[in-house]
Design an enzyme around this catalytic site. Structure first.
Site, PDB file in Angstrom:
ATOM      1  N   ASP A  96      10.657  26.236   5.902  1.00  0.00           N
ATOM      2  CA  ASP A  96      11.302  26.714   7.096  1.00  0.00           C
ATOM      3  C   ASP A  96      12.104  26.181   7.232  1.00  0.00           C
ATOM      4  O   ASP A  96      13.084  26.584   7.202  1.00  0.00           O
ATOM      5  CB  ASP A  96      10.391  27.340   8.412  1.00  0.00           C
ATOM      6  CG  ASP A  96      10.330  25.626   9.191  1.00  0.00           C
ATOM      7  OD1 ASP A  96      10.582  24.969   8.340  1.00  0.00           O
ATOM      8  OD2 ASP A  96       9.564  26.174  10.252  1.00  0.00           O
ATOM      9  N   ASP A  99      14.142  19.414   8.380  1.00  0.00           N
ATOM     10  CA  ASP A  99      15.219  18.629   9.464  1.00  0.00           C
ATOM     11  C   ASP A  99      15.356  16.647   9.208  1.00  0.00           C
ATOM     12  O   ASP A  99      16.322  16.493   9.109  1.00  0.00           O
ATOM     13  CB  ASP A  99      14.557  19.110  11.230  1.00  0.00           C
ATOM     14  CG  ASP A  99      14.984  18.587  11.885  1.00  0.00           C
ATOM     15  OD1 ASP A  99      15.985  18.214  12.072  1.00  0.00           O
ATOM     16  OD2 ASP A  99      14.263  17.801  13.168  1.00  0.00           O
ATOM     17  N   PHE A 149      18.726  23.251  17.899  1.00  0.00           N
ATOM     18  CA  PHE A 149      17.723  23.851  17.905  1.00  0.00           C
ATOM     19  C   PHE A 149      17.837  25.671  17.752  1.00  0.00           C
ATOM     20  O   PHE A 149      17.610  26.125  18.308  1.00  0.00           O
ATOM     21  CB  PHE A 149      16.714  23.669  18.710  1.00  0.00           C
ATOM     22  CG  PHE A 149      14.978  23.191  18.394  1.00  0.00           C
ATOM     23  CD1 PHE A 149      14.645  22.065  17.818  1.00  0.00           C
ATOM     24  CD2 PHE A 149      14.450  24.615  18.645  1.00  0.00           C
ATOM     25  CE1 PHE A 149      12.958  22.660  17.769  1.00  0.00           C
ATOM     26  CE2 PHE A 149      12.672  24.544  18.968  1.00  0.00           C
ATOM     27  CZ  PHE A 149      12.605  23.532  18.231  1.00  0.00           C
TER      28      PHE A 149
HETATM   29  P1  IMP Z   1      11.277  17.347   9.871  1.00  0.00           P
HETATM   30  O1  IMP Z   1       9.697  17.087   9.983  1.00  0.00           O
HETATM   31  O2  IMP Z   1      12.397  16.778  10.814  1.00  0.00           O
HETATM   32  O3  IMP Z   1      12.131  17.852   8.741  1.00  0.00           O
HETATM   33  O4  IMP Z   1      10.848  18.624  10.758  1.00  0.00           O
HETATM   34  C1  IMP Z   1      10.317  19.620  10.162  1.00  0.00           C
HETATM   35  C2  IMP Z   1       9.416  20.945  10.875  1.00  0.00           C
HETATM   36  O5  IMP Z   1       9.732  20.716  12.481  1.00  0.00           O
HETATM   37  C3  IMP Z   1       9.749  22.327  10.416  1.00  0.00           C
HETATM   38  O6  IMP Z   1       8.632  22.730   9.060  1.00  0.00           O
HETATM   39  C4  IMP Z   1       9.474  23.073  11.635  1.00  0.00           C
HETATM   40  O7  IMP Z   1       8.594  23.509  11.789  1.00  0.00           O
HETATM   41  C5  IMP Z   1      10.004  21.947  12.431  1.00  0.00           C
HETATM   42  N1  IMP Z   1      11.206  21.563  13.122  1.00  0.00           N
HETATM   43  C6  IMP Z   1      12.815  21.481  12.938  1.00  0.00           C
HETATM   44  N2  IMP Z   1      13.648  21.805  13.433  1.00  0.00           N
HETATM   45  C7  IMP Z   1      13.843  23.091  13.934  1.00  0.00           C
HETATM   46  C8  IMP Z   1      14.051  23.772  14.366  1.00  0.00           C
HETATM   47  O8  IMP Z   1      15.573  23.958  14.840  1.00  0.00           O
HETATM   48  N3  IMP Z   1      13.484  25.057  15.392  1.00  0.00           N
HETATM   49  C9  IMP Z   1      11.921  25.560  15.770  1.00  0.00           C
HETATM   50  N4  IMP Z   1      11.405  24.084  14.119  1.00  0.00           N
HETATM   51  C10 IMP Z   1      12.240  23.243  13.411  1.00  0.00           C
END
Ligand code: IMP
Length: 176
Positions: A96, A99, A149
């Site tokens: 999805d 981040d 977010f």
């Molecule tokens: P990362 O490990 O920080 O790259 O985050 C990955 C996961 O965090 C994604 O697959 C999302 O499920 C969740 N996530 C990160 N940013 C957002 C956001 O802005 N809204 C909702 N979920 C997020």
């Protein structure tokens, strides 16, 4: 807490179709296993897959957990693994959002060590490069977005908002 529409349902639909075309070219005549990382990618995954024009598309699901509210805990857990291994096949990982990059980094390591695909690519609907904590670059990116977010079209805030047909920005959440 208020919600602004950030990416409309129509914009998403058009971009997802374009991405599916690019991905179809990469697949060619090969067999591909498309893997959704649940739960956030479920809507994007369904829309993307239905526009792939390749003959040998298989699907599977993994589930990971790292977020509590709007905070990445830094600990990524694989809650559910693939049903079958994809040794020697092309693998498309569908996310999805990328981040911090911590989730994807863990997932890719896991696939390379446990499932040995012949080639692996990543499709993500959203990319937030300004928040990276590890180097990570998806091969197919829907939209590059600012540091905010976002919810909707599968993405949640404490499990809410996944059903929205658009991507919205959630304002006034706790400090990130
Ligand atoms: P990362 O490990 O920080 O790259 O985050 C990955 C996961 O965090 C994604 O697959 C999302 O499920 C969740 N996530 C990160 N940013 C957002 C956001 O802005 N809204 C909702 N979920 C997020």
């Amino acid at each position: 807490m208020s919600m602004d529409v950030y990416i409309s349902a129509e914009e998403i639909e058009a971009r997802v179709k374009d991405m599916a075309q690019e991905i179809t070219q990469w697949i060619g005549d090969d067999e591909v296993l498309c893997v959704a990382n649940l739960k956030g990618s479920f809507m994007f995954f369904a829309d993307l897959i239905r526009h792939l024009r390749s003959q040998k598309v298989k699907v599977d699901f993994i589930a990971t957990e790292s977020y509590v509210g709007t905070q990445n805990s830094g600990q990524v857990r694989i809650l559910k693994d693939l049903q079958h291994t994809c040794r020697g096949e092309k693998l498309l990982v569908v996310e999805d959002i990328v981040d911090t990059g911590l989730t994807l980094s863990k997932v890719l390591d896991h696939f390379l060590t446990m499932h040995c695909p012949s080639e692996m690519k990543v499709a993500t609907l959203l990319d937030k490069p300004s928040r990276r904590r590890v180097e990570m670059k998806a091969d197919f990116v829907g939209f590059t977005i600012e540091d905010a977010f976002v919810v909707g079209y599968g993405l949640d805030y404490n499990e809410y908002y996944r059903n929205l047909p658009y991507i919205g920005i959630l304002r006034n959440t706790e400090e990130r």
